[in-house]
Design a protein around this motif. Structure first.
Motif, PDB file in Angstrom:
ATOM      1  N   VAL A 167      -8.458  13.015   1.038  1.00  0.00           N
ATOM      2  CA  VAL A 167      -9.336  14.017   0.607  1.00  0.00           C
ATOM      3  C   VAL A 167     -10.809  14.363   1.465  1.00  0.00           C
ATOM      4  O   VAL A 167     -11.177  15.718   1.684  1.00  0.00           O
ATOM      5  N   PHE A 214      -3.293  26.810  -6.978  1.00  0.00           N
ATOM      6  CA  PHE A 214      -3.878  25.278  -6.888  1.00  0.00           C
ATOM      7  C   PHE A 214      -4.876  25.006  -7.951  1.00  0.00           C
ATOM      8  O   PHE A 214      -5.192  23.951  -8.348  1.00  0.00           O
ATOM      9  N   ALA A 261      -1.838  18.539  -1.507  1.00  0.00           N
ATOM     10  CA  ALA A 261      -2.187  19.742  -2.052  1.00  0.00           C
ATOM     11  C   ALA A 261      -3.530  20.293  -1.492  1.00  0.00           C
ATOM     12  O   ALA A 261      -3.865  21.285  -1.270  1.00  0.00           O
ATOM     13  N   VAL A 262      -4.594  19.250  -1.557  1.00  0.00           N
ATOM     14  CA  VAL A 262      -5.959  19.468  -1.127  1.00  0.00           C
ATOM     15  C   VAL A 262      -5.880  19.534   0.395  1.00  0.00           C
ATOM     16  O   VAL A 262      -6.650  20.475   0.850  1.00  0.00           O
ATOM     17  N   LEU A 263      -5.127  18.982   1.155  1.00  0.00           N
ATOM     18  CA  LEU A 263      -4.925  19.230   2.496  1.00  0.00           C
ATOM     19  C   LEU A 263      -4.655  20.588   2.643  1.00  0.00           C
ATOM     20  O   LEU A 263      -4.923  21.384   3.714  1.00  0.00           O
ATOM     21  N   VAL A 264      -3.309  21.124   2.083  1.00  0.00           N
ATOM     22  CA  VAL A 264      -3.205  22.480   2.269  1.00  0.00           C
ATOM     23  C   VAL A 264      -4.005  23.337   1.905  1.00  0.00           C
ATOM     24  O   VAL A 264      -4.112  24.359   2.380  1.00  0.00           O
ATOM     25  N   ALA A 292      -5.089   1.598  -1.094  1.00  0.00           N
ATOM     26  CA  ALA A 292      -4.296   2.811  -1.349  1.00  0.00           C
ATOM     27  C   ALA A 292      -5.159   3.948  -1.778  1.00  0.00           C
ATOM     28  O   ALA A 292      -5.006   5.168  -1.332  1.00  0.00           O
ATOM     29  N   ALA A 317      -9.994  16.505   4.435  1.00  0.00           N
ATOM     30  CA  ALA A 317      -9.774  17.852   4.072  1.00  0.00           C
ATOM     31  C   ALA A 317     -11.101  18.527   3.905  1.00  0.00           C
ATOM     32  O   ALA A 317     -11.297  19.615   4.261  1.00  0.00           O
ATOM     33  N   PHE A 339       0.623   9.598   6.794  1.00  0.00           N
ATOM     34  CA  PHE A 339      -0.989  10.172   7.208  1.00  0.00           C
ATOM     35  C   PHE A 339      -1.359   9.875   8.787  1.00  0.00           C
ATOM     36  O   PHE A 339      -1.768  10.421   9.503  1.00  0.00           O
ATOM     37  N   GLN A 340      -1.121   8.475   9.030  1.00  0.00           N
ATOM     38  CA  GLN A 340      -1.317   8.117  10.370  1.00  0.00           C
ATOM     39  C   GLN A 340      -0.531   8.641  11.150  1.00  0.00           C
ATOM     40  O   GLN A 340      -1.063   9.278  12.446  1.00  0.00           O
ATOM     41  N   VAL A 370      -9.111  13.260  -7.858  1.00  0.00           N
ATOM     42  CA  VAL A 370      -8.407  13.858  -7.177  1.00  0.00           C
ATOM     43  C   VAL A 370      -8.083  15.353  -7.695  1.00  0.00           C
ATOM     44  O   VAL A 370      -8.382  16.399  -6.857  1.00  0.00           O
ATOM     45  N   VAL A 420       0.720  -1.326   0.076  1.00  0.00           N
ATOM     46  CA  VAL A 420      -0.161   0.316  -0.057  1.00  0.00           C
ATOM     47  C   VAL A 420       1.031   1.157   0.021  1.00  0.00           C
ATOM     48  O   VAL A 420       0.527   2.233  -0.687  1.00  0.00           O
ATOM     49  N   LEU A 426      -9.213  18.820  -5.924  1.00  0.00           N
ATOM     50  CA  LEU A 426      -8.281  19.872  -5.984  1.00  0.00           C
ATOM     51  C   LEU A 426      -8.997  21.246  -6.484  1.00  0.00           C
ATOM     52  O   LEU A 426      -8.914  22.287  -5.629  1.00  0.00           O
ATOM     53  N   PRO A 458      -4.033  -4.226  -2.944  1.00  0.00           N
ATOM     54  CA  PRO A 458      -3.448  -2.963  -2.357  1.00  0.00           C
ATOM     55  C   PRO A 458      -3.719  -1.745  -3.028  1.00  0.00           C
ATOM     56  O   PRO A 458      -3.923  -0.595  -2.581  1.00  0.00           O
ATOM     57  N   SER A 513       2.334   7.963  -7.097  1.00  0.00           N
ATOM     58  CA  SER A 513       2.864   9.174  -6.023  1.00  0.00           C
ATOM     59  C   SER A 513       1.991  10.528  -6.479  1.00  0.00           C
ATOM     60  O   SER A 513       1.851  11.464  -5.789  1.00  0.00           O
ATOM     61  N   LEU A 523     -12.089  22.251  -3.905  1.00  0.00           N
ATOM     62  CA  LEU A 523     -11.631  22.765  -2.690  1.00  0.00           C
ATOM     63  C   LEU A 523     -11.163  24.132  -2.797  1.00  0.00           C
ATOM     64  O   LEU A 523     -11.420  25.025  -2.174  1.00  0.00           O
ATOM     65  N   PHE A 576       4.748  19.550   1.519  1.00  0.00           N
ATOM     66  CA  PHE A 576       4.375  19.214   0.057  1.00  0.00           C
ATOM     67  C   PHE A 576       5.854  19.967  -0.744  1.00  0.00           C
ATOM     68  O   PHE A 576       5.595  19.449  -1.732  1.00  0.00           O
ATOM     69  N   GLU A 603      -3.243  14.879  -3.382  1.00  0.00           N
ATOM     70  CA  GLU A 603      -3.784  14.745  -2.044  1.00  0.00           C
ATOM     71  C   GLU A 603      -3.296  15.628  -0.956  1.00  0.00           C
ATOM     72  O   GLU A 603      -4.097  16.291  -0.344  1.00  0.00           O
ATOM     73  N   LEU A 614       3.240  24.503   6.972  1.00  0.00           N
ATOM     74  CA  LEU A 614       2.097  23.682   6.369  1.00  0.00           C
ATOM     75  C   LEU A 614       2.677  22.999   5.249  1.00  0.00           C
ATOM     76  O   LEU A 614       2.108  22.185   4.621  1.00  0.00           O
ATOM     77  N   LEU A 667      -6.305  23.304  11.341  1.00  0.00           N
ATOM     78  CA  LEU A 667      -7.775  23.209  11.152  1.00  0.00           C
ATOM     79  C   LEU A 667      -8.547  23.496  12.363  1.00  0.00           C
ATOM     80  O   LEU A 667      -9.681  23.695  12.597  1.00  0.00           O
ATOM     81  N   VAL A 676       2.298   1.758  -3.419  1.00  0.00           N
ATOM     82  CA  VAL A 676       1.194   2.476  -4.543  1.00  0.00           C
ATOM     83  C   VAL A 676       1.241   3.997  -4.071  1.00  0.00           C
ATOM     84  O   VAL A 676       1.221   4.788  -4.712  1.00  0.00           O
ATOM     85  N   LEU A 677       1.034   4.173  -2.701  1.00  0.00           N
ATOM     86  CA  LEU A 677       0.878   5.590  -2.533  1.00  0.00           C
ATOM     87  C   LEU A 677       2.125   6.458  -2.613  1.00  0.00           C
ATOM     88  O   LEU A 677       1.882   7.535  -3.021  1.00  0.00           O
TER      89      LEU A 677
END
Lengths: 232, 110, 487
Positions: B70, C115, A71-74, B62, B73, A131-132, C134, A54, C138, B58, A63, C141, A168, A69, A164, A215, A57-58
């Motif tokens: 997402v 973004f 970027a979405v958090l930021v 993932a 967020a 992330f965890q 995704v 996993v 992006l 997997p 990647s 948001l 990234f 992803e 932040l 947040l 893959v991530l």
């Protein structure tokens, strides 16, 4: 409350969706398995730099998803702190002088930080990862905030903003560096792959922790606001 | 019937519940929770259906991790917006009970 | 060469978003000029490359699909990249002088803007269904963040409504992707398209297709799922409204169109195609009618977007079960409609922002007398209006003309009435604004004069929307550039 007719309509809509969806899932489950993706993944896993599929893959095969992803958090964090226009993000009402609580925290906080570190390290070959670990860091911060420990770095200043985007930015730079080195965007060079993934994960952990904490802390209590266009 | 398939079918049920909650409930936080339920339902179907076919896979795992981040967020952004909206207006719902004077409501609402 | 261009395309917006977050509004603005220039160079370079060497797949991180993520670069993608550069730069330049730089929250404008741009580039090139999800998030948001930026209660309400609708749309799309993965075991759109043609169970993809189309239609604000659009586009700052109406709604439509053309046509049914077309037709009439009734200027423009989006959905009936040449004709017409609407609507929102800035009110009646004072912005508004009405020689005319021909060639004459009726109604709401601005009223003769650069940005985009009509065939030739089917 809504009118009875509207509610019955909604119920019917939901039931219909469930039934159609369930039927579709059932039909698809009867088909022959079509994918040899898991097998392809096993074949290439050795080249990915991590043992856990996993994580591979991530942070390697897909990647680009992970980059976006983050970027979405930021974005969420930015939108969050753009609403908090107070100078200090500390809530005086939450400050406590409870000695028992402090004593407990003195044990809990280091343990939680240790756990975050473990989760980060574990990501290489078992469930875990940035992330965890970041979520654990954020949970530590939430605990500290709720018990009134000062968190100076969370003021909406340049330090917070650097924090932040740190993870990234590194991720992005690695992507660019690999492209400049002659390969495609985000393709890690073979010999550094493990080290690169680990350093990206470490900085991501810090950033994700800060994002989630920011947040949580972004308390929108202030009276500044932009007038609507043409109504000044 | 395999366990992953059961997950996927549960996802179908949860989608219905979530959709009903999203349309039917008025409190904004509840709407957001309903969306999260829909998100989880989607993830259940994504993983369940694939693992029913392939065994442990997997790739969807993932994807779901990415999807969860997402959705965290988006949820966090939603909560911040809701809190600020509540702070400014004292309201927790999108539609007002009585039509506001001077505002031009379009009659239909999303 | 391609490697550098792609890296530039992917890296620039994300890097600018990161760096501008660390800067204030003014430095962010200076940096953004540089970024726009870079994007222009890179997209023109990519156009040159694709023209000479043909389109290509770009495998991110060096892993081929389906394990990795592949980006597809072809003529259509280059068209959209160039369009994005043009429109987003226009809106960005306008925003740079329109927004008040000293407000503390404006520093978050540029990161959100970049973004958003990064998300758009991702969607245009995306060949992986999950990666597209995704990319969509992006965009969503950052768009919601831009609508809410520094806003009061009404803006927050619009942003929340937008967020809830857009998230539901994304999740419906993702559910469709989940079913597709369960059926075909791949996320690459090209793979799915290939499998649909050979699989004997291809028809089982229908529910997934419906879910994806419904979710994306919600995000594109197709009637009757359009309730969220007018509040959000009406209340955002004008350059933001322009970005949202011109580009953001197109992103979800673009994905719907790609899924439809590559895999959907093979498994869809006639009633699905006709239903989407009918909803589009109702959107044209109903949206234009509501635009005519709105008391506030930006609401007029926002409802006009609802109507113009309706035209896009004529793609579905005009490409289903028709000859390949008719289908191609319809696709070209829709592409022209996307381009000309993006340019015209951006120009219109920017011009509307200038007018509002000048008269100090958002109400249509308040425009009385502004024709003497701000003829330049009003002229841009009118030029954009010409394209929306579909009068020659605008891009809107060329697009509608091609759709008309496709309707006749496929024997679906009923769309012709919709095309004609929609044009008349758009003329009505544009002239209503003109009428209001030519009225003389004694009490108001003090107008604020907006920065000249604001007017130029709107004018350039309006002229571009006319230019698309004059040089329609050149624009379409970009779309038809060759693609190498070797990987």
């Amino acid at each position: 409350m809504r009118s009875p007719a509207a509610r019955i309509g909604m119920l019917l809509l939901a039931l219909m969706l469930t039934a159609l969806l369930g039927r579709s899932v059932w039909q698809l489950s009867m088909l022959e398995p079509a994918s040899d993706l898991p097998r392809q993944l096993q074949d290439k896993l050795a080249a990915s730099g991590v043992e856990h599929p996993v994580t591979a893959v991530l942070l390697n095969f897909r990647s680009y998803d992970t980059l976006l992803e983050i970027a979405v958090l930021v974005i969420a964090a930015m939108a969050g702190i753009s609403m908090a226009r107070t100078r200090s993000l500390e809530d005086p009402e939450l400050r406590t002088s409870d000695t028992l609580l402090r004593a407990l925290l003195r044990w809990l906080v280091p343990l939680m930080l240790l756990l975050a570190g473990y989760l980060l390290w574990a990501g290489a070959d078992r469930p875990g990862g940035a992330f965890q670990a970041g979520a654990m860091l954020a949970a530590t911060g939430v605990l500290m905030r709720l018990t009134g420990l000062p968190l100076d770095f969370l003021r909406p200043g340049i330090l917070l903003r650097i924090g932040l985007v740190l993870g990234f930015a590194l991720f992005l730079l690695v992507g660019l560096a690999s492209a400049i080195a002659g390969d495609v965007f985000l393709a890690y060079p073979r010999e550094f792959v493990k080290g690169l993934i680990l350093s990206i994960e470490t900085l991501l952990t810090l950033s994700i922790g800060m994002i989630l904490l920011a947040l949580f802390v972004a308390a929108p209590v202030n009276d500044a606001s932009e007038p609507e266009e043409g109504e000044k | 019937m395999s366990t992953p398939l059961l997950y996927a079918l549960t996802g179908a049920v949860l989608w219905g519940i979530g959709l009903m909650g999203l349309i039917g409930l008025r409190h904004l936080l509840r709407k957001l929770l309903a969306l999260n339920l829909i998100g989880s339902a989607t993830f259940l179907i994504l993983v369940g259906l694939a693992q029913h076919h392939n065994g442990p896979d997997p790739v969807p795992q993932a994807l779901v991790l990415t999807g969860i981040v997402v959705s965290i967020a988006a949820t966090a952004l939603g909560v911040v917006l809701i809190r600020r909206y509540f702070h400014l207006t004292g309201r927790t719902e999108l539609e007002s009970e009585v039509p506001e004077a001077g505002r031009d409501e379009e009659g239909h609402s999303g | 060469m391609s490697n550098w261009l792609m890296a530039g395309l992917l890296f620039t917006p994300l890097a600018l978003a990161t760096v501008s977050l660390l800067l204030g509004f003014r430095q962010g603005r200076a940096l953004s000029w540089l970024g726009m220039l870079l994007q222009l160079l890179v997209s023109v370079g990519l156009w040159w490359l694709v023209r000479h060497e043909g389109g290509f797949y770009y495998t991110l991180a060096g892993w081929d699909a389906p394990l990795g993520i592949e980006l597809r670069v072809d003529g259509l993608v280059v068209t959209f990249l160039l369009l994005t550069t043009l429109v987003a730069s226009g809106c960005g330049i306008h925003a740079g002088f329109y927004l008040e730089p000293d407000r503390p929250w404006q520093r978050y404008f540029w990161p959100l803007y970049w973004f958003l741009w990064a998300g758009l580039n991702t969607v245009w090139m995306g060949g992986d269904l999950f990666n597209l999800y995704v990319g969509l998030e992006l965009i969503t948001l950052s768009a919601v963040g831009l609508v809410a930026l520094g806003g009061q209660a009404e803006a927050l309400r619009a942003a929340l409504r937008y967020l809830l609708a857009a998230l539901l749309g994304s999740l419906a799309y993702l559910l469709g992707v989940a079913l597709v993965y369960g059926q075909f075991g791949t996320l690459s759109l090209a793979d799915v398209a290939g499998q649909v043609r050979v699989s004997e169970h291809a028809l089982l993809m229908r529910p997934a297709l419906v879910l994806m189309l419904v979710g994306l239609a919600l995000k594109t604000a197709l009637f009757p799922l359009h309730g969220w659009l007018p509040p959000a586009h009406g209340i955002a700052k004008s350059p933001v409204s322009a970005l949202l109406s011109a580009l953001v709604v197109k992103a979800s439509f673009y994905i719907a169109a790609r899924v439809w053309l590559e895999a959907g046509v093979a498994v869809a049914s006639q009633w699905m195609a006709q239903l989407l077309g009918v909803l589009g037709a109702v959107a044209i009439i109903w949206g234009s009618w509501l635009a005519l009734c709105q008391p506030r200027l930006k609401q007029v423009v926002a409802y006009s977007s609802v109507a113009q989006i309706g035209y896009l959905f004529l793609l579905f009936p005009l490409t289903f079960g028709v000859e390949a040449s008719v289908s191609l004709h319809a696709q070209q017409g829709i592409t022209l409609q996307v381009i000309s609407h993006a340019l015209a609507k951006a120009a219109m929102f920017l011009a509307a922002g200038n007018l509002i800035l000048a008269v100090g009110s958002n109400r249509v009646e308040a425009l009385a007398g502004v024709s003497h004072f701000l003829p330049f912005s009003l002229f841009s508004f009118g030029l954009a209006g010409v394209s929306l009405m579909g009068l020659p020689p605008s891009g809107g005319f060329a697009a509608k003309w091609m759709l008309l021909q496709a309707s006749m060639a496929s024997g679906q004459w009923w769309w012709i009435m919709v095309l004609a009726g929609g044009g008349l109604l758009s003329a009505a709401y544009v002239f209503r604004i003109y009428k209001a601005s030519f009225l003389e009223r004694d009490e108001q003769d003090h107008f604020y004069h907006p920065d000249r650069r604001l007017e130029v940005a709107a004018m350039l985009l309006a002229l571009a929307s006319l230019g698309v009509g004059v040089s329609g065939s050149q624009v379409l030739s970009v779309m038809a550039m060759p693609f190498e089917e070797v990987q």
